[in-house]
Scaffold this motif. Structure first.
Motif, PDB file in Angstrom:
ATOM      1  N   LYS A   7       0.855  -1.190   0.000  1.00  0.00           N
ATOM      2  CA  LYS A   7       0.000   0.000   0.000  1.00  0.00           C
ATOM      3  C   LYS A   7       0.890   1.240   0.000  1.00  0.00           C
ATOM      4  O   LYS A   7       1.978   1.218   0.591  1.00  0.00           O
ATOM      5  N   PRO A   8       0.444   2.290  -0.666  1.00  0.00           N
ATOM      6  CA  PRO A   8       1.270   3.507  -0.754  1.00  0.00           C
ATOM      7  C   PRO A   8       1.703   4.024   0.625  1.00  0.00           C
ATOM      8  O   PRO A   8       2.806   4.545   0.759  1.00  0.00           O
ATOM      9  N   GLN A   9       0.851   3.850   1.612  1.00  0.00           N
ATOM     10  CA  GLN A   9       1.212   4.374   2.939  1.00  0.00           C
ATOM     11  C   GLN A   9       2.325   3.562   3.608  1.00  0.00           C
ATOM     12  O   GLN A   9       2.837   3.957   4.647  1.00  0.00           O
ATOM     13  N   HIS A  21      11.220  -4.011   1.544  1.00  0.00           N
ATOM     14  CA  HIS A  21       9.967  -4.315   2.248  1.00  0.00           C
ATOM     15  C   HIS A  21       8.997  -5.068   1.335  1.00  0.00           C
ATOM     16  O   HIS A  21       8.294  -5.972   1.780  1.00  0.00           O
ATOM     17  N   ARG A  22       8.992  -4.697   0.056  1.00  0.00           N
ATOM     18  CA  ARG A  22       8.145  -5.422  -0.906  1.00  0.00           C
ATOM     19  C   ARG A  22       8.569  -6.881  -1.010  1.00  0.00           C
ATOM     20  O   ARG A  22       7.736  -7.773  -1.119  1.00  0.00           O
ATOM     21  N   GLU A  23       9.895  -7.101  -0.980  1.00  0.00           N
ATOM     22  CA  GLU A  23      10.390  -8.487  -1.050  1.00  0.00           C
ATOM     23  C   GLU A  23       9.934  -9.304   0.153  1.00  0.00           C
ATOM     24  O   GLU A  23       9.634 -10.496   0.028  1.00  0.00           O
ATOM     25  N   LEU A  24       9.884  -8.670   1.327  1.00  0.00           N
ATOM     26  CA  LEU A  24       9.410  -9.383   2.520  1.00  0.00           C
ATOM     27  C   LEU A  24       7.937  -9.737   2.374  1.00  0.00           C
ATOM     28  O   LEU A  24       7.509 -10.834   2.748  1.00  0.00           O
ATOM     29  N   PHE A 118       6.089  -0.222   9.285  1.00  0.00           N
ATOM     30  CA  PHE A 118       6.568   0.565   8.147  1.00  0.00           C
ATOM     31  C   PHE A 118       6.198   2.037   8.322  1.00  0.00           C
ATOM     32  O   PHE A 118       7.004   2.926   8.070  1.00  0.00           O
ATOM     33  N   GLU A 119       4.956   2.250   8.732  1.00  0.00           N
ATOM     34  CA  GLU A 119       4.445   3.628   8.799  1.00  0.00           C
ATOM     35  C   GLU A 119       5.006   4.411   9.977  1.00  0.00           C
ATOM     36  O   GLU A 119       5.050   5.637   9.933  1.00  0.00           O
ATOM     37  N   SER A 120       5.422   3.706  11.008  1.00  0.00           N
ATOM     38  CA  SER A 120       5.914   4.415  12.191  1.00  0.00           C
ATOM     39  C   SER A 120       7.440   4.332  12.285  1.00  0.00           C
ATOM     40  O   SER A 120       8.143   5.248  11.856  1.00  0.00           O
TER      41      SER A 120
END
Ligand code: FE2
Ligand code: FE2
Length: 134
Positions: A7-9, A21-24, A118-120
């Motif tokens: 997600k973009p966020q 992170h996408r690979e995870l 990810f966001e924090s």
């Protein structure tokens, strides 16, 4: 059908880190896909192992990077990593015992953690220090 979707966020504002992170997320989806295949449950343990190794390596890299830069929230960030590794160990133990994965539970437990982390923590870290060397 993939279990988790980028997600973009989730973006921390650094393309190289977003890529990792996408690979995870892809590896989590691989565990999920493998668990859904009937008669191939032995492979799930292997996929879980790969996921655990990749996540541990990613965390270790971030933690070394934070340490080198004397990052002010290293302790809190590391603690959150430990929470996820515990969560993964629990999921692996449960699978070893029951040989079954409840995909809704897997999604809920990992997705909630990923989006939050990810966001924090990761967003704050990479905003402060940029990307880590590979
Ligand atoms: Fe990260
Ligand atoms: Fe992190």
């Amino acid at each position: 059908m993939a279990l988790l979707h980028w997600k973009p966020q989730y973006s921390v504002g650094v393309e190289a880190v977003d890529h990792e992170h996408r690979e995870l997320i892809d590896l989590i989806n691989a565990v999920h896909a493998e668990a859904q295949q009937q008669g191939k449950k032995a492979n799930v343990v292997q996929f879980f192992g790969d996921l655990f190794k990749a996540i541990s390596a990613h965390f270790a890299l971030e933690e070394r990077f934070m340490h080198e830069h004397r990052y002010d929230q290293l302790r809190q960030h590391k603690a959150d990593h430990e929470v996820l590794l515990d969560e993964l160990r629990d999921l692996m133990d449960e699978f070893e015992e029951t040989k079954e994965i409840d995909n809704d539970v897997l999604a809920a437990r990992l997705d909630a953690w990923f989006s939050r982390h990810f966001e924090s923590h990761d967003a704050r870290l990479h905003k402060a220090l940029g990307t880590h060397p590979h």
